[in-house]
Design a protein around this motif. Structure first.
Motif, PDB file in Angstrom:
ATOM      1  N   ASP A  23      61.132  78.102  54.956  1.00 51.26           N
ATOM      2  CA  ASP A  23      61.763  76.919  55.433  1.00 51.26           C
ATOM      3  C   ASP A  23      60.540  75.971  55.850  1.00 51.26           C
ATOM      4  N   GLU A  24      59.284  76.511  55.995  1.00 51.29           N
ATOM      5  CA  GLU A  24      58.323  75.571  56.550  1.00 51.29           C
ATOM      6  C   GLU A  24      57.440  75.364  55.164  1.00 51.29           C
ATOM      7  N   GLU A  25      57.850  75.408  53.927  1.00 49.81           N
ATOM      8  CA  GLU A  25      56.976  75.350  52.809  1.00 49.81           C
ATOM      9  C   GLU A  25      56.759  73.737  52.882  1.00 49.81           C
ATOM     10  N   LEU A  26      55.413  73.443  52.528  1.00 47.22           N
ATOM     11  CA  LEU A  26      54.984  72.181  52.581  1.00 47.22           C
ATOM     12  C   LEU A  26      54.779  71.712  50.921  1.00 47.22           C
TER      13      LEU A  26
ATOM     14  N   PRO B  98      54.855  61.731  56.886  1.00 47.20           N
ATOM     15  CA  PRO B  98      54.684  63.202  56.322  1.00 47.20           C
ATOM     16  C   PRO B  98      54.385  64.206  57.194  1.00 47.20           C
ATOM     17  N   ASP B  99      54.733  65.654  56.839  1.00 46.90           N
ATOM     18  CA  ASP B  99      54.366  66.415  57.842  1.00 46.90           C
ATOM     19  C   ASP B  99      52.771  66.768  58.014  1.00 46.90           C
ATOM     20  N   LEU B 100      52.257  66.411  56.828  1.00 46.57           N
ATOM     21  CA  LEU B 100      50.688  66.594  56.801  1.00 46.57           C
ATOM     22  C   LEU B 100      49.851  65.458  56.044  1.00 46.57           C
ATOM     23  N   THR B 101      48.942  64.998  56.385  1.00 48.56           N
ATOM     24  CA  THR B 101      48.065  64.438  55.401  1.00 48.56           C
ATOM     25  C   THR B 101      46.763  64.687  55.446  1.00 48.56           C
ATOM     26  N   LEU B 102      46.443  65.124  54.189  1.00 48.80           N
ATOM     27  CA  LEU B 102      45.237  65.810  53.909  1.00 48.80           C
ATOM     28  C   LEU B 102      44.047  64.662  54.005  1.00 48.80           C
ATOM     29  N   PRO B 103      42.821  65.285  54.291  1.00 49.88           N
ATOM     30  CA  PRO B 103      41.498  64.273  54.278  1.00 49.88           C
ATOM     31  C   PRO B 103      41.581  63.233  52.997  1.00 49.88           C
ATOM     32  N   SER B 104      41.838  63.617  52.027  1.00 52.43           N
ATOM     33  CA  SER B 104      41.954  62.875  50.803  1.00 52.43           C
ATOM     34  C   SER B 104      42.933  61.650  50.949  1.00 52.43           C
TER      35      SER B 104
END
Length: 64
Positions: A4-7, A35-41
């Motif tokens: 359920d938490e797959e990004l 978004p749930d997550l923004t990467l450093p890139s």
């Protein structure tokens, strides 16, 4: 549960929702979704269920 938490990437999320990745990018830029997550890139990661909820909450213009 872990599934359920797959990004997923923007491309995968867009395919699962039947919209274009560019549309998701435009929605983020307009502040309509987050978004749930923004990467450093600068790339995004999404939980598809939460993303679907965010998109469904976007007000729709009613055309007469």
């Amino acid at each position: 549960m872990a599934g359920d938490e797959e990004l997923v990437t923007t491309t995968v999320a867009a395919k699962r929702l039947g919209i274009s990745a560019r549309t998701l990018q435009r929605y983020v830029a307009a502040g309509l979704i987050k978004p749930d997550l923004t990467l450093p890139s600068g790339r995004y990661r999404w939980n598809v269920d939460r993303l679907r909820d965010q998109i469904n909450a976007i007000p729709r213009d009613v055309e007469d």
